[in-house]
Design a protein around this motif. Structure first.
Motif, PDB file in Angstrom:
ATOM      1  N   ALA A  32       0.817  -1.207   0.000  1.00 20.26           N
ATOM      2  CA  ALA A  32       0.000   0.000   0.000  1.00 20.26           C
ATOM      3  C   ALA A  32       0.849   1.254   0.000  1.00 20.26           C
ATOM      4  O   ALA A  32       0.446   2.281  -0.516  1.00 20.26           O
ATOM      5  CB  ALA A  32      -0.912   0.002   1.232  1.00 20.26           C
ATOM      6  N   GLN A  33       2.063   1.151   0.533  1.00 17.53           N
ATOM      7  CA  GLN A  33       2.890   2.334   0.664  1.00 17.53           C
ATOM      8  C   GLN A  33       3.481   2.783  -0.659  1.00 17.53           C
ATOM      9  O   GLN A  33       3.733   3.951  -0.858  1.00 17.53           O
ATOM     10  CB  GLN A  33       4.012   2.050   1.662  1.00 17.53           C
ATOM     11  CG  GLN A  33       4.620   3.300   2.229  1.00 17.53           C
ATOM     12  CD  GLN A  33       5.592   2.985   3.329  1.00 17.53           C
ATOM     13  OE1 GLN A  33       6.037   1.860   3.486  1.00 17.53           O
ATOM     14  NE2 GLN A  33       5.947   3.986   4.088  1.00 17.53           N
ATOM     15  N   SER A  34       3.723   1.877  -1.581  1.00 16.41           N
ATOM     16  CA  SER A  34       4.334   2.230  -2.856  1.00 16.41           C
ATOM     17  C   SER A  34       3.342   1.980  -3.977  1.00 16.41           C
ATOM     18  O   SER A  34       3.243   0.869  -4.482  1.00 16.41           O
ATOM     19  CB  SER A  34       5.578   1.385  -3.085  1.00 16.41           C
ATOM     20  OG  SER A  34       6.520   1.659  -2.105  1.00 16.41           O
ATOM     21  N   PRO A  35       2.624   2.999  -4.358  1.00 16.24           N
ATOM     22  CA  PRO A  35       1.600   2.794  -5.368  1.00 16.24           C
ATOM     23  C   PRO A  35       2.196   2.571  -6.745  1.00 16.24           C
ATOM     24  O   PRO A  35       3.238   3.101  -7.074  1.00 16.24           O
ATOM     25  CB  PRO A  35       0.818   4.111  -5.339  1.00 16.24           C
ATOM     26  CG  PRO A  35       1.804   5.111  -4.866  1.00 16.24           C
ATOM     27  CD  PRO A  35       2.713   4.381  -3.929  1.00 16.24           C
ATOM     28  N   SER A  36       1.532   1.759  -7.524  1.00 17.41           N
ATOM     29  CA  SER A  36       1.888   1.644  -8.931  1.00 17.41           C
ATOM     30  C   SER A  36       1.101   2.716  -9.660  1.00 17.41           C
ATOM     31  O   SER A  36       0.154   3.275  -9.110  1.00 17.41           O
ATOM     32  CB  SER A  36       1.520   0.247  -9.445  1.00 17.41           C
ATOM     33  OG  SER A  36       0.124   0.116  -9.485  1.00 17.41           O
TER      34      SER A  36
ATOM     35  N   PRO B 216      -3.879   3.867  -6.798  1.00 21.23           N
ATOM     36  CA  PRO B 216      -3.635   5.031  -5.951  1.00 21.23           C
ATOM     37  C   PRO B 216      -3.044   4.615  -4.615  1.00 21.23           C
ATOM     38  O   PRO B 216      -3.212   3.485  -4.177  1.00 21.23           O
ATOM     39  CB  PRO B 216      -5.023   5.645  -5.777  1.00 21.23           C
ATOM     40  CG  PRO B 216      -5.973   4.547  -6.046  1.00 21.23           C
ATOM     41  CD  PRO B 216      -5.298   3.601  -6.994  1.00 21.23           C
ATOM     42  N   GLU B 217      -2.348   5.529  -3.977  1.00 20.98           N
ATOM     43  CA  GLU B 217      -1.768   5.254  -2.674  1.00 20.98           C
ATOM     44  C   GLU B 217      -2.886   4.993  -1.676  1.00 20.98           C
ATOM     45  O   GLU B 217      -3.850   5.733  -1.614  1.00 20.98           O
ATOM     46  CB  GLU B 217      -0.922   6.446  -2.242  1.00 20.98           C
ATOM     47  CG  GLU B 217      -0.168   6.161  -0.971  1.00 20.98           C
ATOM     48  CD  GLU B 217       0.896   7.198  -0.714  1.00 20.98           C
ATOM     49  OE1 GLU B 217       1.276   7.915  -1.633  1.00 20.98           O
ATOM     50  OE2 GLU B 217       1.341   7.283   0.428  1.00 20.98           O
TER      51      GLU B 217
ATOM     52  N   ALA C 274       5.079  11.183  -3.535  1.00 25.54           N
ATOM     53  CA  ALA C 274       4.147  12.244  -3.926  1.00 25.54           C
ATOM     54  C   ALA C 274       4.538  12.840  -5.272  1.00 25.54           C
ATOM     55  O   ALA C 274       3.676  13.120  -6.113  1.00 25.54           O
ATOM     56  CB  ALA C 274       4.107  13.332  -2.860  1.00 25.54           C
ATOM     57  N   LYS C 275       5.824  12.999  -5.488  1.00 26.27           N
ATOM     58  CA  LYS C 275       6.306  13.544  -6.766  1.00 26.27           C
ATOM     59  C   LYS C 275       5.984  12.589  -7.914  1.00 26.27           C
ATOM     60  O   LYS C 275       5.563  13.020  -8.983  1.00 26.27           O
ATOM     61  CB  LYS C 275       7.813  13.803  -6.677  1.00 26.27           C
ATOM     62  CG  LYS C 275       8.365  14.622  -7.794  1.00 26.27           C
ATOM     63  CD  LYS C 275       9.815  14.978  -7.516  1.00 26.27           C
ATOM     64  CE  LYS C 275      10.365  15.865  -8.611  1.00 26.27           C
ATOM     65  NZ  LYS C 275      11.762  16.234  -8.348  1.00 26.27           N
ATOM     66  N   ILE C 276       6.153  11.298  -7.679  1.00 25.18           N
ATOM     67  CA  ILE C 276       5.816  10.296  -8.700  1.00 25.18           C
ATOM     68  C   ILE C 276       4.319  10.332  -8.979  1.00 25.18           C
ATOM     69  O   ILE C 276       3.891  10.311 -10.131  1.00 25.18           O
ATOM     70  CB  ILE C 276       6.262   8.886  -8.255  1.00 25.18           C
ATOM     71  CG1 ILE C 276       7.786   8.798  -8.258  1.00 25.18           C
ATOM     72  CG2 ILE C 276       5.655   7.806  -9.153  1.00 25.18           C
ATOM     73  CD1 ILE C 276       8.329   7.562  -7.567  1.00 25.18           C
TER      74      ILE C 276
END
Length: 171
Positions: A22-26, A30-31, A82-84
């Motif tokens: 959950a912490q690293s969204p594809s 969404p996160e 967030a930037k990604i």
């Protein structure tokens, strides 16, 4: 105290895969963690590490810089994610053909380089913060720290493998 370490480790192993996913969204997902969940996860990791080490009163004095470095690294990771997400969000209204046509490989390499440089700097700060404390750890404490690191790395590799499998399924 050892029961607490074992229970804490088990809890981390049970919850970490789902939290890590959950912490690293594809780009397609969404996160799922909100700020409170991320903060709770960082707190759990810090508490687990501290409990596993069973610090002496003298070692406790060396702990605050380590905790600060762990928290700073988590904040920097949050900013990178967030930037990604922002970049992916800007491209969400484009179809796949437009996205491929408008892709700038040099800009991608520059963004990737900046992200890796930030991660490297964060790891340097973390290692620097750990060094004074690590020098004071007993062989048993070092062994517990090593075991905890192996568990975390193993769990992270499982997450990477699941993501690779998902990416292959999507292709």
């Amino acid at each position: 105290m050892m029961k607490i370490v074992v229970i804490g480790t088990a809890a981390l192993l049970i919850t970490a895969p789902s939290i890590a996913n959950a912490q690293s969204p594809s780009p397609a997902t969404p996160e799922r963690l909100n700020a409170v969940d991320r903060s709770t996860l960082v707190d759990m990791r810090i508490d687990l590490t501290k409990a596993a080490l069973q610090l002496t009163p003298d070692q406790e004095k060396l702990w605050p810089p380590v905790e600060s470095a762990i928290r700073a690294r988590a904040e920097d990771r949050k900013a990178r994610v967030a930037k990604i997400s922002e970049t992916v969000g800007r491209r969400a209204d484009q179809n796949a053909v437009e996205t491929m046509r408008n892709r700038d490989p040099i800009a991608f390499l520059q963004r990737r380089s900046e992200a890796l440089a930030q991660r490297s700097a964060d790891l340097d700060k973390l290692a620097e913060a750990w060094q004074p404390l690590y020098k004071t750890l007993s062989p048993e404490q070092r062994q517990r720290m090593g075991a905890l690191a192996v568990l975390v790395l193993h769990d992270m590799s499982d997450v990477v493998e699941r993501r690779r499998a998902q990416a292959e399924d999507e292709d």
